[in-house]
Design a protein around this motif. Structure first.
Motif, PDB file in Angstrom:
ATOM      1  N   LEU A  12      -5.543   4.546  12.745  1.00 56.24           N
ATOM      2  CA  LEU A  12      -6.085   5.691  12.724  1.00 56.24           C
ATOM      3  C   LEU A  12      -6.442   5.723  11.190  1.00 56.24           C
ATOM      4  O   LEU A  12      -5.754   6.012  10.261  1.00 56.24           O
ATOM      5  CB  LEU A  12      -5.917   6.965  13.064  1.00 56.24           C
ATOM      6  CG  LEU A  12      -6.693   7.970  12.694  1.00 56.24           C
ATOM      7  CD1 LEU A  12      -8.036   8.322  12.813  1.00 56.24           C
ATOM      8  CD2 LEU A  12      -6.105   9.134  13.572  1.00 56.24           C
ATOM      9  N   VAL A  13      -7.546   5.788  10.381  1.00 59.45           N
ATOM     10  CA  VAL A  13      -7.503   5.671   8.435  1.00 59.45           C
ATOM     11  C   VAL A  13      -8.318   7.053   8.727  1.00 59.45           C
ATOM     12  O   VAL A  13      -9.421   6.716   8.906  1.00 59.45           O
ATOM     13  CB  VAL A  13      -8.184   4.855   8.448  1.00 59.45           C
ATOM     14  CG1 VAL A  13      -7.572   4.425   6.373  1.00 59.45           C
ATOM     15  CG2 VAL A  13      -6.479   3.480   8.732  1.00 59.45           C
ATOM     16  N   THR A  14      -8.161   7.609   7.720  1.00 58.86           N
ATOM     17  CA  THR A  14      -9.022   9.294   7.709  1.00 58.86           C
ATOM     18  C   THR A  14      -9.465   9.080   6.675  1.00 58.86           C
ATOM     19  O   THR A  14      -9.081   7.904   5.246  1.00 58.86           O
ATOM     20  CB  THR A  14      -8.017  10.509   7.422  1.00 58.86           C
ATOM     21  OG1 THR A  14      -7.242  10.402   6.206  1.00 58.86           O
ATOM     22  CG2 THR A  14      -7.471  10.849   8.946  1.00 58.86           C
ATOM     23  N   GLY A  15     -10.867   9.373   6.085  1.00 59.66           N
ATOM     24  CA  GLY A  15     -11.851   8.443   4.760  1.00 59.66           C
ATOM     25  C   GLY A  15     -11.571   7.588   4.820  1.00 59.66           C
ATOM     26  O   GLY A  15     -11.464   6.264   4.036  1.00 59.66           O
ATOM     27  N   VAL A  87      -3.120   6.486   8.901  1.00 53.17           N
ATOM     28  CA  VAL A  87      -2.817   6.388   7.378  1.00 53.17           C
ATOM     29  C   VAL A  87      -4.294   7.855   7.367  1.00 53.17           C
ATOM     30  O   VAL A  87      -4.382   7.856   7.051  1.00 53.17           O
ATOM     31  CB  VAL A  87      -3.740   5.175   7.059  1.00 53.17           C
ATOM     32  CG1 VAL A  87      -3.837   5.289   5.001  1.00 53.17           C
ATOM     33  CG2 VAL A  87      -2.810   3.736   6.945  1.00 53.17           C
ATOM     34  N   ASN A  88      -3.189   8.748   6.143  1.00 54.37           N
ATOM     35  CA  ASN A  88      -2.813   9.627   5.831  1.00 54.37           C
ATOM     36  C   ASN A  88      -3.935   9.586   4.505  1.00 54.37           C
ATOM     37  O   ASN A  88      -3.025   9.662   3.066  1.00 54.37           O
ATOM     38  CB  ASN A  88      -2.585  11.276   5.588  1.00 54.37           C
ATOM     39  CG  ASN A  88      -2.345  11.762   7.267  1.00 54.37           C
ATOM     40  OD1 ASN A  88      -3.132  11.782   8.028  1.00 54.37           O
ATOM     41  ND2 ASN A  88      -0.935  11.916   7.361  1.00 54.37           N
ATOM     42  N   ASN A  89      -5.616   9.316   4.208  1.00 50.39           N
ATOM     43  CA  ASN A  89      -5.742   9.204   2.358  1.00 50.39           C
ATOM     44  C   ASN A  89      -6.936   9.789   2.622  1.00 50.39           C
ATOM     45  O   ASN A  89      -7.018   9.557   1.434  1.00 50.39           O
ATOM     46  CB  ASN A  89      -6.699   7.544   3.100  1.00 50.39           C
ATOM     47  CG  ASN A  89      -7.332   7.241   2.544  1.00 50.39           C
ATOM     48  OD1 ASN A  89      -6.597   6.983   0.890  1.00 50.39           O
ATOM     49  ND2 ASN A  89      -9.298   7.303   2.485  1.00 50.39           N
ATOM     50  N   ALA A  90      -7.505  10.503   3.473  1.00 52.94           N
ATOM     51  CA  ALA A  90      -9.056  11.209   2.944  1.00 52.94           C
ATOM     52  C   ALA A  90      -8.285  12.135   2.344  1.00 52.94           C
ATOM     53  O   ALA A  90      -7.252  12.766   2.059  1.00 52.94           O
ATOM     54  CB  ALA A  90      -9.257  11.606   4.169  1.00 52.94           C
ATOM     55  N   GLY A  91      -9.085  12.046   0.842  1.00 51.19           N
ATOM     56  CA  GLY A  91      -8.890  13.970  -0.561  1.00 51.19           C
ATOM     57  C   GLY A  91     -10.031  13.471  -1.806  1.00 51.19           C
ATOM     58  O   GLY A  91     -10.792  12.569  -1.510  1.00 51.19           O
ATOM     59  N   ILE A 136       3.777   6.242   9.444  1.00 50.37           N
ATOM     60  CA  ILE A 136       3.100   7.619   8.996  1.00 50.37           C
ATOM     61  C   ILE A 136       2.488   7.537   7.226  1.00 50.37           C
ATOM     62  O   ILE A 136       3.744   6.566   7.081  1.00 50.37           O
ATOM     63  CB  ILE A 136       2.794   8.939   8.978  1.00 50.37           C
ATOM     64  CG1 ILE A 136       2.816   9.466  10.787  1.00 50.37           C
ATOM     65  CG2 ILE A 136       2.000  10.058   8.047  1.00 50.37           C
ATOM     66  CD1 ILE A 136       3.195  10.812  10.731  1.00 50.37           C
ATOM     67  N   VAL A 137       1.386   6.405   6.751  1.00 48.61           N
ATOM     68  CA  VAL A 137       1.119   5.732   5.432  1.00 48.61           C
ATOM     69  C   VAL A 137       0.455   7.321   5.214  1.00 48.61           C
ATOM     70  O   VAL A 137      -0.961   7.723   4.995  1.00 48.61           O
ATOM     71  CB  VAL A 137       1.031   4.487   5.172  1.00 48.61           C
ATOM     72  CG1 VAL A 137       1.233   4.673   3.234  1.00 48.61           C
ATOM     73  CG2 VAL A 137       1.816   3.796   5.968  1.00 48.61           C
ATOM     74  N   ASN A 138       0.632   7.815   3.798  1.00 47.89           N
ATOM     75  CA  ASN A 138       0.025   9.308   3.600  1.00 47.89           C
ATOM     76  C   ASN A 138      -0.044   8.867   2.463  1.00 47.89           C
ATOM     77  O   ASN A 138       0.198   8.439   0.860  1.00 47.89           O
ATOM     78  CB  ASN A 138       0.898  10.858   3.015  1.00 47.89           C
ATOM     79  CG  ASN A 138       1.036  11.326   4.184  1.00 47.89           C
ATOM     80  OD1 ASN A 138       0.767  11.017   5.383  1.00 47.89           O
ATOM     81  ND2 ASN A 138       2.313  11.905   4.408  1.00 47.89           N
ATOM     82  N   ILE A 139      -1.385   9.040   1.315  1.00 48.18           N
ATOM     83  CA  ILE A 139      -1.637   8.247   0.237  1.00 48.18           C
ATOM     84  C   ILE A 139      -1.566   9.418  -1.155  1.00 48.18           C
ATOM     85  O   ILE A 139      -2.692  10.043  -0.777  1.00 48.18           O
ATOM     86  CB  ILE A 139      -2.752   8.036   0.552  1.00 48.18           C
ATOM     87  CG1 ILE A 139      -3.643   6.502   1.483  1.00 48.18           C
ATOM     88  CG2 ILE A 139      -4.395   6.675  -1.080  1.00 48.18           C
ATOM     89  CD1 ILE A 139      -2.666   5.350   1.117  1.00 48.18           C
TER      90      ILE A 139
END
Ligand SMILES: NC(=O)c1ccc[n+]([C@@H]2O[C@H](COP(=O)([O-])OP(=O)(O)OC[C@H]3O[C@@H](n4cnc5c(N)ncnc54)[C@H](OP(=O)(O)O)[C@@H]3O)[C@@H](O)[C@H]2O)c1
Length: 239
Positions: A12-15, A87-91, A136-139
């Motif tokens: 799951l990839v946010t943003g 992948v917490n990417n939304a920003g 979990i990968v945080n961008i």
């Protein structure tokens, strides 16, 4: 693209409709994973779902909304049966000095860049743990440890994200979930009102960031690269 084989895995990839998130979704799909992407703009989510192909799912979700994050995780698991990688990417970035930044702009940045990571990770954790090899990968950003003028809100959110990531890592490592942070410098994307250009400039390319994520995922379960700082080799010299 990387050689990591993710066949049978679900991410799951946010943003994930554009920029770094979109490139990461493409790399994950190329490695064989099924991938859900989210963003707030419905038309772009629907277009991304079609463009990304059969193993992709598009979900409209604002990560600043904790309930929406929970529903997004459940929708992903309902569709694909499991969740292995988040992948917490939304920003977003609102670059203004303190005196010009409104309370609403401050709150938005903290809610999306920091709150969203907490909400999505919290909702995903039981599934990532059940995977037996969750990730979990945080961008984040080099702004997670380098302040800049006008970065009051952005620096606060990204410094906070570094702390959240490193504490979370310790919380979940014995639940079979690895947590890593990728901290890019300037990347050619739509970020902060810019236009994404296809050709290479001095900035990082979205594929550089996606490759960093793929590389993290390529390590065996027993090894954990927890932090990656990724910078343009030749940024413009400061006068
Ligand atoms: N570009 C850079 O120079 C750079 C450098 C270091 C770190 N980063 C970080 O990289 C991440 C991705 O940025 P990017 O450069 O790829 O930006 P981008 O091209 O603007 O893409 C941002 C993506 O996130 C989505 N998004 C924004 N707010 C959201 C929300 N509240 N809920 C769900 N989705 C949301 C956007 O779609 P919608 O607007 O439709 O929601 C879009 O899909 C960010 O966390 C950013 O801080 C960027």
């Amino acid at each position: 693209m990387g050689t990591t084989n993710l066949t049978g895995k679900v991410a799951l990839v946010t943003g994930g409709t554009k920029g770094i998130g979109r490139a990461t979704a493409e790399h994950l799909l190329a490695a064989g994973a099924s991938v859900a992407v989210c963003a707030r703009t419905g038309a772009e989510v629907r277009a991304a779902e079609v463009e990304l192909g059969d193993r992709a799912l598009g979900i409209v979700c604002d990560v600043a909304d904790a309930g929406a994050c929970e529903r997004m995780v459940e929708e992903t698991v309902a569709r694909f049966g499991r969740l292995d990688i988040l992948v917490n990417n939304a920003g977003l970035g609102i670059f203004k000095p303190l005196r010009e930044m409104s309370v609403e702009e401050w709150q938005l940045q903290i809610d999306v860049n920091l709150g969203g990571v907490f909400y999505c990770s919290r909702a995903a954790l039981p599934h990532l743990s059940a995977s037996g090899d969750g990730f979990i990968v945080n961008i984040a950003s080099l702004a997670s440890r380098h302040p800049f003028r006008g970065g009051t809100g952005y620096n606060a959110s990204k410094y906070g994200l570094l702390g959240l990531t490193e504490a979370m890592l310790l919380d979940v490592r014995y639940d079979d979930v690895r947590v890593s942070i990728v901290m890019p410098g300037s990347v050619d994307t739509y970020f902060n009102g810019r236009e994404q250009v296809p050709e290479r400039t001095w900035r990082l390319h979205v594929d550089d960031c996606a490759s960093a994520v793929m590389q993290l995922l390529s390590y065996p379960k027993e090894a954990h690269v927890s932090r990656v700082e990724l910078r343009p080799s030749h940024p413009p010299r400061k006068a």
